[in-house]
Scaffold this motif. Structure first.
Motif, mmCIF file in Angstrom:
data_model
loop_
_atom_site.group_PDB
_atom_site.id
_atom_site.type_symbol
_atom_site.label_atom_id
_atom_site.label_comp_id
_atom_site.label_asym_id
_atom_site.label_seq_id
_atom_site.Cartn_x
_atom_site.Cartn_y
_atom_site.Cartn_z
ATOM 1 N N GLY A 255 89.126 57.310 40.657
ATOM 2 C CA GLY A 255 89.044 57.693 39.252
ATOM 3 C C GLY A 255 88.616 59.110 38.982
ATOM 4 N N ASP A 256 88.675 59.988 39.982
ATOM 5 C CA ASP A 256 88.274 61.384 39.793
ATOM 6 C C ASP A 256 89.222 62.055 38.809
ATOM 7 N N LEU A 257 88.707 62.401 37.635
ATOM 8 C CA LEU A 257 89.554 62.997 36.599
ATOM 9 C C LEU A 257 90.114 64.348 37.030
ATOM 10 N N ASN A 258 89.411 65.039 37.919
ATOM 11 C CA ASN A 258 89.885 66.343 38.391
ATOM 12 C C ASN A 258 91.083 66.215 39.333
ATOM 13 N N LYS A 259 91.173 65.079 40.008
ATOM 14 C CA LYS A 259 92.270 64.869 40.963
ATOM 15 C C LYS A 259 93.523 64.291 40.306
ATOM 16 N N ASN A 260 93.356 63.713 39.091
ATOM 17 C CA ASN A 260 94.492 63.141 38.370
ATOM 18 C C ASN A 260 95.270 62.162 39.262
ATOM 19 N N VAL A 261 94.575 61.166 39.777
ATOM 20 C CA VAL A 261 95.170 60.187 40.685
ATOM 21 C C VAL A 261 96.265 59.403 39.965
ATOM 22 N N PRO A 262 97.464 59.288 40.547
ATOM 23 C CA PRO A 262 98.543 58.506 39.921
ATOM 24 C C PRO A 262 98.160 57.037 39.805
ATOM 25 N N LYS A 263 98.730 56.356 38.822
ATOM 26 C CA LYS A 263 98.412 54.947 38.619
ATOM 27 C C LYS A 263 98.783 54.108 39.838
ATOM 28 N N SER A 264 99.877 54.464 40.489
ATOM 29 C CA SER A 264 100.303 53.693 41.661
ATOM 30 C C SER A 264 99.292 53.819 42.801
ATOM 31 N N ASP A 265 98.746 55.020 42.980
ATOM 32 C CA ASP A 265 97.742 55.222 44.031
ATOM 33 C C ASP A 265 96.454 54.479 43.687
ATOM 34 N N ALA A 266 96.063 54.526 42.407
ATOM 35 C CA ALA A 266 94.853 53.824 41.983
ATOM 36 C C ALA A 266 95.013 52.325 42.235
ATOM 37 N N LEU A 267 96.180 51.786 41.917
ATOM 38 C CA LEU A 267 96.417 50.364 42.132
ATOM 39 C C LEU A 267 96.305 50.010 43.609
ATOM 40 N N ASN A 268 96.801 50.887 44.473
ATOM 41 C CA ASN A 268 96.694 50.638 45.912
ATOM 42 C C ASN A 268 95.232 50.564 46.344
ATOM 43 N N TYR A 269 94.395 51.434 45.777
ATOM 44 C CA TYR A 269 92.960 51.376 46.075
ATOM 45 C C TYR A 269 92.390 50.035 45.628
ATOM 46 N N TRP A 270 92.733 49.628 44.403
ATOM 47 C CA TRP A 270 92.185 48.390 43.862
ATOM 48 C C TRP A 270 92.635 47.177 44.673
ATOM 49 N N VAL A 271 93.878 47.200 45.125
ATOM 50 C CA VAL A 271 94.371 46.104 45.959
ATOM 51 C C VAL A 271 93.572 46.045 47.263
ATOM 52 N N SER A 272 93.234 47.209 47.799
ATOM 53 C CA SER A 272 92.433 47.229 49.033
ATOM 54 C C SER A 272 91.046 46.642 48.775
ATOM 55 N N TYR A 273 90.481 46.908 47.585
ATOM 56 C CA TYR A 273 89.193 46.313 47.247
ATOM 57 C C TYR A 273 89.327 44.795 47.128
ATOM 58 N N GLN B 137 86.432 54.466 34.359
ATOM 59 C CA GLN B 137 86.760 55.828 34.792
ATOM 60 C C GLN B 137 85.851 56.870 34.156
ATOM 61 N N CYS B 138 84.951 56.429 33.315
ATOM 62 C CA CYS B 138 84.054 57.344 32.604
ATOM 63 C C CYS B 138 82.978 57.876 33.547
ATOM 64 N N PRO B 139 82.864 59.191 33.722
ATOM 65 C CA PRO B 139 81.830 59.744 34.599
ATOM 66 C C PRO B 139 80.418 59.366 34.175
ATOM 67 N N ALA B 140 80.166 59.327 32.867
ATOM 68 C CA ALA B 140 78.837 58.962 32.380
ATOM 69 C C ALA B 140 78.515 57.509 32.721
ATOM 70 N N CYS B 141 79.521 56.640 32.667
ATOM 71 C CA CYS B 141 79.318 55.241 33.053
ATOM 72 C C CYS B 141 79.024 55.146 34.545
ATOM 73 N N GLY B 142 79.748 55.952 35.317
ATOM 74 C CA GLY B 142 79.502 55.975 36.758
ATOM 75 C C GLY B 142 78.094 56.441 37.074
ATOM 76 N N LYS B 143 77.609 57.386 36.293
ATOM 77 C CA LYS B 143 76.254 57.895 36.504
ATOM 78 C C LYS B 143 75.213 56.868 36.088
ATOM 79 N N ALA B 144 75.505 56.105 35.034
ATOM 80 C CA ALA B 144 74.557 55.101 34.537
ATOM 81 C C ALA B 144 74.548 53.842 35.396
ATOM 82 N N TYR B 145 75.616 53.614 36.132
ATOM 83 C CA TYR B 145 75.767 52.389 36.923
ATOM 84 C C TYR B 145 74.569 52.117 37.858
ATOM 85 N N PRO B 146 74.088 53.099 38.648
ATOM 86 C CA PRO B 146 72.926 52.822 39.510
ATOM 87 C C PRO B 146 71.669 52.455 38.716
ATOM 88 N N ASP B 147 71.522 53.049 37.522
ATOM 89 C CA ASP B 147 70.368 52.729 36.691
ATOM 90 C C ASP B 147 70.426 51.279 36.222
#
Length: 216
Positions: free
Chosen positions: A130-148, A62-72
């Motif tokens: 994982g957008d920290l500004n949106k404060n996604v609930p854990k249940s919603d995040a889990l639903n995303y992960w299940v879809s993945y 969920q770290c924005p810096a990690c997300g930014k480094a990921y393509p590198d």
């Protein structure tokens, strides 16, 4: 019954209750992993690639810096194909409320042979769950992960159960303990052949450290 006997029975009840509570707590939490400042990687650390140079990332999904480094990191693995082996170790930060569960999601996918595929899904879609500004609930995040998980052809029910029951929490905790023992302060933190990169987290810093390890 005498007053003294009643007092003694009362004390005994309190002591026994406290001992039962401590025993239950100890069994629930389990042993706390001990970090090792020599353990940049462990035998069970997830790895990809086949190179002699070891690139290790302690990261937080969920770290924005990690997300930014990921393509590198992805580009490094492409440019140094056959020369670098990438290891990823979990270091979810407490200020990121979904990071620990995201690490569990990656581990749950790994239990079904799709660790790196889920790793990529989590970073590719970090802005969705994982957008920290949106404060996604854990249940919603889990639903995303299940879809993945479904997209990857995993047993979605088992995947969800493993995440909800924190089946791989000991693995995550061990990564955290080792990271803390190594003195890691934030994410992402990279090591090349056991030496921490301190010059930055971008492509150029990774490239220079790898070239140095390759003797170039």
């Amino acid at each position: 019954m005498s007053r003294e006997a009643k007092v003694m029975i009362g004390i005994l009840v309190v002591v026994v209750g406290a001992m039962v509570g401590i025993f239950a707590l100890a069994n629930k939490s389990g042993p706390t992993p001990v970090g090792d400042k020599t353990k940049v990687i462990r035998d069970n650390s997830h790895k990809t690639g086949s190179g002699t140079v070891q690139l290790v990332e302690f990261g937080d999904y969920q770290c924005p810096a990690c997300g930014k480094a990921y393509p590198d990191v992805k580009q490094i693995m492409k440019d140094y194909d056959g020369k670098v082996t990438l290891y990823f170790r979990n270091f979810p930060l407490s200020q990121h409320p979904l990071a620990n569960n995201a690490a569990l999601a990656a581990e749950a996918a790994g239990a079904q042979g799709k660790y790196w595929e889920m790793h990529d899904k989590l970073y590719d879609n970090q802005s969705q769950w994982g957008d920290l500004n949106k404060n996604v609930p854990k249940s919603d995040a889990l639903n995303y992960w299940v879809s993945y998980a479904k997209d990857l052809g995993l047993d979605a029910d088992k995947f969800k159960s493993d995440v909800e029951n924190a089946k791989s929490q000991p693995v995550v905790d061990q990564d955290l303990a080792d990271g803390n023992a190594l003195g890691i302060q934030g994410t992402p933190t990279f090591f090349v052949n056991g030496k921490q990169i301190t010059s930055g987290i971008g492509y150029a810093s990774l490239r220079d450290a790898i070239n140095s390890a390759l003797g170039q």
